[in-house]
Design an enzyme around this catalytic site. Structure first.
Site, mmCIF file in Angstrom:
data_model
loop_
_atom_site.group_PDB
_atom_site.id
_atom_site.type_symbol
_atom_site.label_atom_id
_atom_site.label_comp_id
_atom_site.label_asym_id
_atom_site.label_seq_id
_atom_site.Cartn_x
_atom_site.Cartn_y
_atom_site.Cartn_z
ATOM 1 N N SER A 123 3.194 5.883 -2.049
ATOM 2 C CA SER A 123 1.947 5.777 -2.811
ATOM 3 C C SER A 123 1.443 4.338 -2.768
ATOM 4 O O SER A 123 1.111 3.736 -3.789
ATOM 5 C CB SER A 123 2.123 6.247 -4.256
ATOM 6 O OG SER A 123 0.876 6.639 -4.795
ATOM 7 N N LYS A 140 -5.021 9.870 -1.939
ATOM 8 C CA LYS A 140 -4.526 9.338 -0.669
ATOM 9 C C LYS A 140 -4.406 10.420 0.402
ATOM 10 O O LYS A 140 -4.377 10.109 1.596
ATOM 11 C CB LYS A 140 -3.172 8.657 -0.888
ATOM 12 C CG LYS A 140 -3.237 7.413 -1.767
ATOM 13 C CD LYS A 140 -1.861 6.813 -1.972
ATOM 14 C CE LYS A 140 -1.897 5.530 -2.780
ATOM 15 N NZ LYS A 140 -2.198 5.735 -4.202
ATOM 16 N N SER A 171 -3.415 9.523 -7.475
ATOM 17 C CA SER A 171 -2.987 9.150 -6.127
ATOM 18 C C SER A 171 -3.002 10.284 -5.113
ATOM 19 O O SER A 171 -2.781 10.048 -3.925
ATOM 20 C CB SER A 171 -1.587 8.523 -6.169
ATOM 21 O OG SER A 171 -1.664 7.174 -6.551
#
Length: 482
Positions: free
Chosen positions: A319, A141, A138
């Site tokens: 997230s 991102k 993640s």
């Protein structure tokens, strides 16, 4: 002590901004917006110039505490502003001290570690661990977020629109790619405040009644995005971590807000909820079917998403996989490309290259990091954060990162003795899928040096030991006299 006071007041100036920002971001959605972990492991908490050419900037972070950190990890480390005007210490950071601090952190899990620490004001490399590209999870991102802010602009909003066909027989619900659209209005103190289908339905009903219309068919148009809605690089096990990506969705496609289960057809799910709202307000809806919006249809009403800066903040803090991927597809649309998994990933790669955030060996397949086939370098991640610090139009990237031990996906971390110094001081994006744990963010050392870092741990004994190393490493930077 004189050196320390020099950086405190400019940093404290940012506290006022970030205190509001953090309060704004700490909101509750019905369930966590994303799983910042592999569901097979467990649920987690849920043109531009290269940074070397960017102006120096003081990190907008919470400063190191001026009191001894609490030994109770349930209580965030307090901070006491010291009103001492001055400028940031112009001295360069001490690479040897940084290296010594990081080398002293044990790695009992035995994971492979690559990472980089940069001076946030100059972009100069302070320390490097290993080399090459790794799976970011993640932390991806961070890259998609900086691209979304740069290409779309921080104030851009996306509209969900109700239109009436020329024969006045059909209302078309057209999705504009708002990832936070809800069925019912959120509480007034929710931030960012999402648009709702009930709000849109009320305005649509008023417009229909003004025309004397009480019966319509409902069409729904999600053609802003193409397909497939499910990225073929995503394992099916992630079906509760992200919904199929469409231009029309509501409630993160969760029929039950207390459950992580997603509806397989988010556009129809949203349209059905909209039809229910119309019917409850007295409009008879005879059918609900997909329909392209005719060119001569007239708008009845629309609602708008929060601005891109808020959407990026949401994707980072929680997230939020849906939001991060939707923004990546919006970037493809903005660049005149079809909004498909392949095109969105291709445009993301092109934009990262344009921004100077690309190194040899990198491969990107999505914007949210679910694809285990993504390969990025810690340099790209760290320099993306540095761009977010240096440029005002990208600042939402820096302010959107979770605060260690306080907010978002870091709220319940930094509890071990060797990581307590990072609580309230480190801001970073987490990343977890099976066999991968990453942390990307920034802090200010005890000597007032703003540092950006990206650490990536692969393999080893597992998530617990990897996270322990990441927390301790970032806390070591925060407490370092470097």
């Amino acid at each position: 002590m004189a050196r320390r006071r020099g950086w405190v007041w400019p940093t404290v100036t940012w506290i006022a901004v970030l205190t509001v920002g953090v309060a704004v971001w700490v909101v509750r959605f019905p369930v966590a917006q994303a799983l910042d972990t592999d569901p097979r492991v467990g649920v987690g908490h849920v043109a531009a110039r290269p940074v070397a050419d960017a102006p120096h900037a003081v990190l907008p972070v919470l400063p190191p505490p001026s009191v001894t950190p609490t030994s109770d990890p349930a209580t965030p480390v307090p901070t006491t502003p010291v009103p001492d005007p001055g400028t940031p210490d112009p001295d360069t950071s001490n690479p040897a001290a940084v290296a010594a601090r990081l080398a002293a952190i044990p790695n009992p899990g035995g994971g492979d570690i690559v990472g980089v620490v940069l001076d946030a004001r100059t972009g100069a490399e302070i320390h490097r661990i290993g080399d090459g590209v790794r799976t970011p999870a993640s932390s991806m991102k961070v890259l998609s977020g900086v691209v979304a802010l740069d290409v779309l602009g921080p104030e851009t909003r996306f509209a969900t629109t109700a239109l009436l066909t020329a024969d006045a027989g059909t209302v078309v619900l057209r999705g504009g790619g708002d990832p936070l659209l809800t069925t019912a209005p959120a509480p007034a103190d929710t931030h960012p405040q999402p648009a709702s289908l009930q709000e849109l339905a009320a305005a649509t009903v008023a417009a229909l009644q003004a025309r004397g219309i009480s019966t319509v068919a409902l069409g729904f148009d999600a053609t802003r995005f193409g397909g497939p809605a499910w990225n073929p690089q995503w394992p099916d096990i992630f079906a509760t971590s992200v919904a199929p990506i469409t231009a029309l969705t509501a409630d993160h496609a969760r029929p039950d807000p207390a459950s992580a289960v997603r509806d397989p057809d988010p556009a129809r799910f949203a349209a059905t909820r909209f039809a229910e709202a119309l019917r409850s307000a007295g409009i008879a809806v005879t059918a609900v079917n997909p329909a392209a919006t005719p060119g001569d249809a007239v708008e009845l009403a629309h609602v708008e998403s929060p601005p891109v800066r808020a959407l990026v903040g949401e994707s980072l803090l929680r997230s939020d996989n849906d939001t991060a991927e939707t923004l990546t597809w919006q970037v493809a649309v903005a660049r005149g490309r079809p909004a498909t998994p392949a095109d969105a990933a291709g445009v993301l790669a092109e934009e990262l290259q344009r921004l100077g955030l690309w190194t040899d060996g990198m491969v990107v397949h999505d914007g949210n990091g679910i694809a285990g086939t993504n390969q990025v370098s810690p340099d790209a991640l760290a320099r993306a954060v540095a761009l977010g610090i240096a440029r005002d139009d990208l600042r939402a990237l820096a302010t959107g990162l979770p605060v260690a031990g306080v907010t978002g996906t870091l709220a319940e971390r930094y509890t071990a003795p060797d990581s307590l110094a990072g609580r309230g001081v480190v801001r970073a994006k987490t990343g977890t899928i099976r066999g991968v744990n990453t942390l990307t963010g920034y802090t200010v050392t005890a000597d007032g040096h703003p540092l950006v870092f990206a650490f990536m741990v692969s393999g080893g004994a597992g998530q617990t030991s990897a996270r322990a190393w990441l927390d301790a490493a970032s806390a070591a930077l925060a407490s370092c006299g470097c």
